[in-house]
Design a protein around this motif. Structure first.
Motif, PDB file in Angstrom:
ATOM      1  N   SER A   1     -44.145  23.134 -31.134  1.00  0.00           N
ATOM      2  CA  SER A   1     -44.841  22.431 -30.957  1.00  0.00           C
ATOM      3  C   SER A   1     -44.023  21.296 -31.061  1.00  0.00           C
ATOM      4  O   SER A   1     -43.402  21.140 -32.015  1.00  0.00           O
ATOM      5  CB  SER A   1     -45.908  22.560 -31.642  1.00  0.00           C
ATOM      6  N   HIS A   2     -43.685  20.595 -29.480  1.00  0.00           N
ATOM      7  CA  HIS A   2     -43.115  19.298 -29.592  1.00  0.00           C
ATOM      8  C   HIS A   2     -43.682  18.292 -29.616  1.00  0.00           C
ATOM      9  O   HIS A   2     -45.312  17.990 -28.683  1.00  0.00           O
ATOM     10  CB  HIS A   2     -41.993  19.084 -28.150  1.00  0.00           C
ATOM     11  N   THR A   3     -44.515  17.827 -30.668  1.00  0.00           N
ATOM     12  CA  THR A   3     -45.492  16.877 -31.050  1.00  0.00           C
ATOM     13  C   THR A   3     -45.258  15.475 -30.692  1.00  0.00           C
ATOM     14  O   THR A   3     -46.281  15.157 -30.886  1.00  0.00           O
ATOM     15  CB  THR A   3     -45.651  17.354 -33.270  1.00  0.00           C
ATOM     16  N   GLY A   4     -44.332  15.112 -30.323  1.00  0.00           N
ATOM     17  CA  GLY A   4     -43.606  13.588 -30.057  1.00  0.00           C
ATOM     18  C   GLY A   4     -42.222  13.206 -29.796  1.00  0.00           C
ATOM     19  O   GLY A   4     -41.577  14.559 -29.830  1.00  0.00           O
ATOM     20  N   PRO A   5     -41.835  12.406 -28.809  1.00  0.00           N
ATOM     21  CA  PRO A   5     -40.621  11.887 -28.619  1.00  0.00           C
ATOM     22  C   PRO A   5     -39.740  12.299 -29.575  1.00  0.00           C
ATOM     23  O   PRO A   5     -38.031  13.403 -29.115  1.00  0.00           O
ATOM     24  CB  PRO A   5     -40.609  10.854 -28.136  1.00  0.00           C
TER      25      PRO A   5
END
Length: 146
Positions: free
Chosen positions: A120-124
């Motif tokens: 999961s891409h949770t932030g930049p």
């Protein structure tokens, strides 16, 4: 082996995706990520409609027992056990499952086995890598390095 300790948890992975099933280049996890333990960097890139991830750096690239580059010595296949860890593709089939999430399989160099996983891409600058082995679940957060 301590160098690969982050891969046990990393064998439990999940990656970001777009709602249409096409990987969003600007908002996705493409880039080079430092594992939570700081012992390896994994470069993630698009591979068609999936994501691929390869080890591009190790904190300890030389095996202290042999004086040679780290190899995939935990792999049960003798033909694969001598391949270098740097350059090793640990996943190549991460497919979009929802907004900002991929799932597929990840190879664990700590034990030479492949596991179901998701990312999961949770932030930049953060990527949550999770998964389960049987009923044991875990995860870690990787940090974008470039």
């Amino acid at each position: 082996m301590a160098v690969r300790s982050g891969f046990v948890v990393a064998a439990l992975v999940a990656l970001a995706l777009s709602p249409t099933g096409a990987i969003a280049q600007s908002a996705g996890p493409q880039g080079t990520w430092l594992t939570q333990a700081g012992d390896a960097k994994v470069r993630i890139k698009s591979c068609g409609n999936a994501l691929c991830g390869s080890i591009v750096w190790l904190k300890t690239p030389i095996d202290p027992n042999t004086g040679k580059p780290q190899v995939d010595d935990k792999n049960a296949d003798p033909q694969l056990a001598s391949r270098p860890i740097i350059g090793l593709q640990i996943f190549g089939d991460m497919r979009p499952v929802s907004q900002g999430k991929w799932s597929g399989h990840i190879y664990n160099a700590d034990d030479g086995k492949t596991y179901e996983s998701s990312i999961s891409h949770t932030g930049p600058t953060s990527l949550r890598v999770e998964g389960c082995v049987g009923t044991l679940c875990g995860g870690e957060t990787w940090t974008l390095t470039r």
